[in-house]
Design an enzyme around this catalytic site. Structure first.
Site, PDB file in Angstrom:
ATOM      1  N   ARG A 164       4.865  -8.231   9.086  1.00  0.00           N
ATOM      2  CA  ARG A 164       3.946  -7.215   9.629  1.00  0.00           C
ATOM      3  C   ARG A 164       3.250  -6.418   8.529  1.00  0.00           C
ATOM      4  NH1 ARG A 164       7.528  -3.800  13.527  1.00  0.00           N
ATOM      5  NH2 ARG A 164       5.623  -2.524  13.573  1.00  0.00           N
ATOM      6  N   GLY A 212      20.312 -13.213  10.331  1.00  0.00           N
ATOM      7  CA  GLY A 212      20.855 -11.974  10.848  1.00  0.00           C
ATOM      8  C   GLY A 212      21.530 -11.124   9.790  1.00  0.00           C
ATOM      9  N   THR A 213      21.780  -9.870  10.177  1.00  0.00           N
ATOM     10  CA  THR A 213      22.344  -8.906   9.228  1.00  0.00           C
ATOM     11  C   THR A 213      23.781  -9.252   8.847  1.00  0.00           C
ATOM     12  OG1 THR A 213      22.898  -7.523  11.131  1.00  0.00           O
ATOM     13  CG2 THR A 213      20.855  -7.012   9.953  1.00  0.00           C
ATOM     14  N   GLY A 239      16.821  -2.032   2.385  1.00  0.00           N
ATOM     15  CA  GLY A 239      15.815  -1.811   1.349  1.00  0.00           C
ATOM     16  C   GLY A 239      14.513  -1.239   1.840  1.00  0.00           C
ATOM     17  N   GLY A 247      19.022  -1.112  18.642  1.00  0.00           N
ATOM     18  CA  GLY A 247      20.326  -1.341  19.242  1.00  0.00           C
ATOM     19  C   GLY A 247      20.889  -0.038  19.775  1.00  0.00           C
ATOM     20  N   ASN A 294      21.454   2.805  17.098  1.00  0.00           N
ATOM     21  CA  ASN A 294      22.074   2.428  15.837  1.00  0.00           C
ATOM     22  C   ASN A 294      21.027   2.482  14.727  1.00  0.00           C
ATOM     23  OD1 ASN A 294      23.476   1.205  13.737  1.00  0.00           O
ATOM     24  ND2 ASN A 294      23.205  -0.860  14.561  1.00  0.00           N
ATOM     25  N   LYS A 325      -7.817  10.316 -27.303  1.00  0.00           N
ATOM     26  CA  LYS A 325      -7.013   9.093 -27.206  1.00  0.00           C
ATOM     27  C   LYS A 325      -6.214   8.872 -28.476  1.00  0.00           C
ATOM     28  CE  LYS A 325      -8.183   5.169 -28.467  1.00  0.00           C
ATOM     29  NZ  LYS A 325      -7.821   4.176 -29.548  1.00  0.00           N
ATOM     30  N   ARG A 359     -27.850  13.229 -43.452  1.00  0.00           N
ATOM     31  CA  ARG A 359     -28.953  12.952 -42.536  1.00  0.00           C
ATOM     32  C   ARG A 359     -30.242  12.969 -43.349  1.00  0.00           C
ATOM     33  NH1 ARG A 359     -28.006  18.890 -39.958  1.00  0.00           N
ATOM     34  NH2 ARG A 359     -29.303  20.091 -41.380  1.00  0.00           N
TER      35      ARG A 359
END
Length: 458
Positions: free
Chosen positions: A16, A79-80, A102, A140, A170, A351, A440
């Site tokens: 997804r 599955g878990t 995660g 669940g 759950n 920089k 210059r």
């Protein structure tokens, strides 16, 4: 806490998300979701962490550069319960095992500490974190007996109509006694609609074996918010943004518009600093006391002393001393060390340079690969010409030098202390102390030039 390990499930593809990147590597305020979970697990006392990987496993493993983390592979997602089985060699009978995910970056260490404490106090074989939701669709359900004690968990797809009316869900966060987890995993089956091995079934198996199982209801269900789409990623980011901004405001920082201020989790900010709208503070940035940041400024891995004003500018991987002002529209690039009471004005870029105390670079200048001393004045349009087409070279400008407007200092070159550089000069050779350097063409006035030009054109 001693005798505590954590298993983090991170094998899913996350379709997804519609992304080439593994789901758990998507970032919340510039930090991968999986990193939040690992840090929280370690913060609550987990001595070792096992991350169960699957989809793009090598990419996930390469992105996690943390000590004390090992990996287990779940090549096929079944599955878990199956995922935890893949971490079997990591599990120890005499250790408590936290099970985390995660893609739940909002979980907090204090919540897990309370979970571990209650689990041990009650001598549970397993403890699950539950939450009460107004809309429990897809979760669940926690099933309790008449006395309110935990009975079982029923997955949404397997639940009856009556069970689906239950609002206690759950969260998927568990802690097990290692011995009970190992024995229940060995007896786990996949006799369900999905044909998968459900980790929640281990709780029922522990009960049937005479063990005790508890359910602790979370005070804040947002902590267990799982991210499965870009929309949910934005929602999680918003919650984390509010949490971090609230923390800084409680510690004496003024954030004028918290909804429009983005601060990473590692950023440190001193008391009485003001953050104006539109600021993004990233990485390991540290800001001292009494500073004023913004509006619309970005700081990445920056160190700012006390009393710094940083207005509408960008700073990356550099240091800025006390009472220095930067901006508006300045750009501090990596590896700069800017001293105290310095002015870096509008449209100035610095920089890979050092800038001494009291130096002024008011506007429209480029200070690159330069070591500038104290109380130097860089006039408008000062350019440090550091690149010869093949290599970068450094410029040295010693203390109390005055650099006039539109001056080019062509590196490698040194301007000694107290020297003056005349406006419009291009300096290619070292300049001694206390002299005026002019490089210059002498100005000429040609009488009658315009009339001759007009006559020629006609």
């Amino acid at each position: 806490m001693k005798n505590l390990k954590a298993v983090i499930l991170a094998a899913g593809e996350g379709t997804r998300m519609r992304s080439k990147k593994p789901k758990v590597l998507h970032e919340v305020l510039n930090k991968p979701m999986i990193d939040y979970v690992i840090d929280t697990a370690k913060g609550c006392g987990a001595e070792k962490v096992c991350v169960v990987v699957g989809h793009k496993a090598d990419e996930v493993k390469a992105a996690i550069q943390k000590d004390g983390v090992v990996f287990a592979l779940q090549a096929k997602q079944k599955g878990t319960g199956h995922a935890v089985k893949m971490a079997g060699s990591f599990l120890e009978a005499d250790q408590d095992i936290l099970i985390l995910y995660g893609d739940t970056p909002l979980i907090q260490g204090k919540t897990l500490e309370k979970l571990v404490e209650k689990h041990r106090q009650q001598n549970f074989g397993a403890t699950v974190v539950s939450a009460v939701l107004e809309n429990p669709e897809g979760y669940g359900r926690i099933i309790r007996d008449a006395g309110g004690d935990f009975l079982k968990i029923v997955e949404h797809k397997d639940a009856s109509h009556q069970e689906r009316c239950i609002k206690e869900i759950n969260t998927g966060i568990y802690i097990f006694k290692g011995a009970d987890l190992i024995s229940s995993l060995a007896r786990l089956d996949n006799h369900n609609v999905q044909g998968e091995y459900y980790l929640p079934d281990c709780l029922e198996l522990i009960l049937k074996a005479g063990g005790k199982v508890g359910a602790v209801t979370a005070e804040d269900d947002k902590e267990f918010f799982g991210v499965n789409s870009r929309v949910q990623l934005a929602e999680a980011t918003k919650i984390m943004q509010e949490r971090i901004n609230h923390f800084h405001m409680e510690n004496g920082v003024t954030i004028v518009d918290p909804q429009n201020t983005y601060i990473d989790s590692q950023v440190k900010i001193g008391m009485d600093t003001v953050i104006l709208p539109g600021c993004v503070l990233e990485g390991k940035t540290e800001i001292g006391e009494d500073c004023k940041i913004g509006p619309n400024s970005r700081l990445t891995d920056m160190f700012l002393g006390n009393g710094v004003a940083f207005q509408t500018s960008t700073g990356i991987e550099s240091e800025i001393g006390d009472n220095t002002t930067v901006g508006p529209f300045a750009y501090i690039r990596p590896n700069c060390k800017i001293g105290q009471n310095v002015k870096v004005g509008d449209f100035v870029e610095v920089k890979n340079s050092t800038v001494g105390d009291g130096t002024k670079i008011p506007h429209l200048a480029y200070i690159g690969d330069t070591d500038a001393g104290k109380k130097v004045n860089f006039g408008c349009g000062s350019i440090m010409v550091n690149y010869d087409g093949e290599k970068k070279h450094r410029t040295v400008v010693e203390d109390n030098v005055f650099v006039g407007c539109n001056v080019n200092l062509v590196a490698p070159v040194t301007v000694k202390a107290g020297a003056y550089i005349a406006a419009g000069s291009t300096i290619t050779k070292d300049v001694p102390e206390d002299v005026l350097a002019v490089a210059r063409a002498r100005q000429q006035v040609i009488e009658g030039w315009k009339k001759k030009k007009m006559k020629k054109e006609s």
